[in-house]
Design an enzyme around this catalytic site. Sequence first.
Site, short mmCIF file in Angstrom:
data_model
loop_
_atom_site.label_atom_id
_atom_site.label_comp_id
_atom_site.label_asym_id
_atom_site.label_seq_id
_atom_site.Cartn_x
_atom_site.Cartn_y
_atom_site.Cartn_z
N ASP A 181 -47.64 114.93 -99.73
CA ASP A 181 -46.92 113.82 -99.09
C ASP A 181 -46.52 114.19 -97.66
O ASP A 181 -46.26 115.37 -97.37
CB ASP A 181 -45.68 113.47 -99.93
N ASN A 212 -50.34 103.07 -104.43
CA ASN A 212 -50.75 103.10 -103.01
C ASN A 212 -51.63 101.92 -102.61
O ASN A 212 -51.81 101.65 -101.43
CB ASN A 212 -51.44 104.43 -102.67
#
Length: 255
Positions: free
Chosen positions: A24, A72
């Site tokens: 991330d 996502n």
Amino acid sequence: MSSNPLTGAPNAVGVPRHVAIVMDGNGRWAKKRLLPRVAGHKQGVDALRRTVRACLERHVQVLTVFAFSSENWNRPPEEVSGLMDLLVLALSREVPKLDKSGVRLHFPGDSSGLSPRLLQGLRKAEQTTAHNDRMVLNVCFNYGGRWDIVNAAKQLLAQGRDITEAGLCQTTALAHVGDPDLLIRTGGEMRISNFLLWQCAYSELFFTPCLWPDFDAAELDRAFQDYAGRERRFGLTSEQVRPSSPVAAASGSHA
Ligand code: IPE
Ligand code: IPE
Ligand code: MG
């Protein structure tokens, strides 16, 4: 010292056998440089290449990374298509090199919803590297921990089997490698974000503010050093799990 079920090779003391990473921070890395988010994802591919090399050098046996989550898809369409294009590009560039390095690829995740072209690329990469046994690299794509558990339960039901812990362990998306010993999350957030919900029941967690494109061997070593100092008790007492303790020897004989 544990041994590798794939190769039979011993694992160095303190080095996790199976490392999972929530990669991330790509977007923030790009934003800091006034670049589009996809530029951060491109740098993220370089960070993954570095990390694979570092894991190979340290004799990690399984590396599992979170590349694209079930959630996502809800990002801006240009970012989603940029990520899909990047995966296609990375497959064509990286698979031959990974194959040469002895890495076996898997792409755990929900294949429905992926384009036939992408799916074909993923399956081909899995087939090409199927003979390798130096390290397994699981690239979780269109993966969600909740999807994984539900999907496994559906498979068990379809086979007329009971839903049991052992059955789910054999059927969830990482059944071929077992559970992660260490889960690293870069980017500073301290959450799981629907990654390996079933498999991380007893994984050690390591959170770092380092943004994924900046991740390197030194940061990996910090995580490993931290991991080496952990006591994994799996619900037992400290005395039971210490190898020198007579209690550990006694309880080990019942294992
Ligand atoms: C992780 O980086 C990569 C994917 C989720 C595909 P992010 O894109 O989430 O980066 P941040 O969290 O916005 O910085
Ligand atoms: C998790 O990161 C997914 C991947 C790294 C692929 P996210 O950026 O999507 O997670 P949240 O939204 O911060 O929880
Ligand atoms: Mg993020």
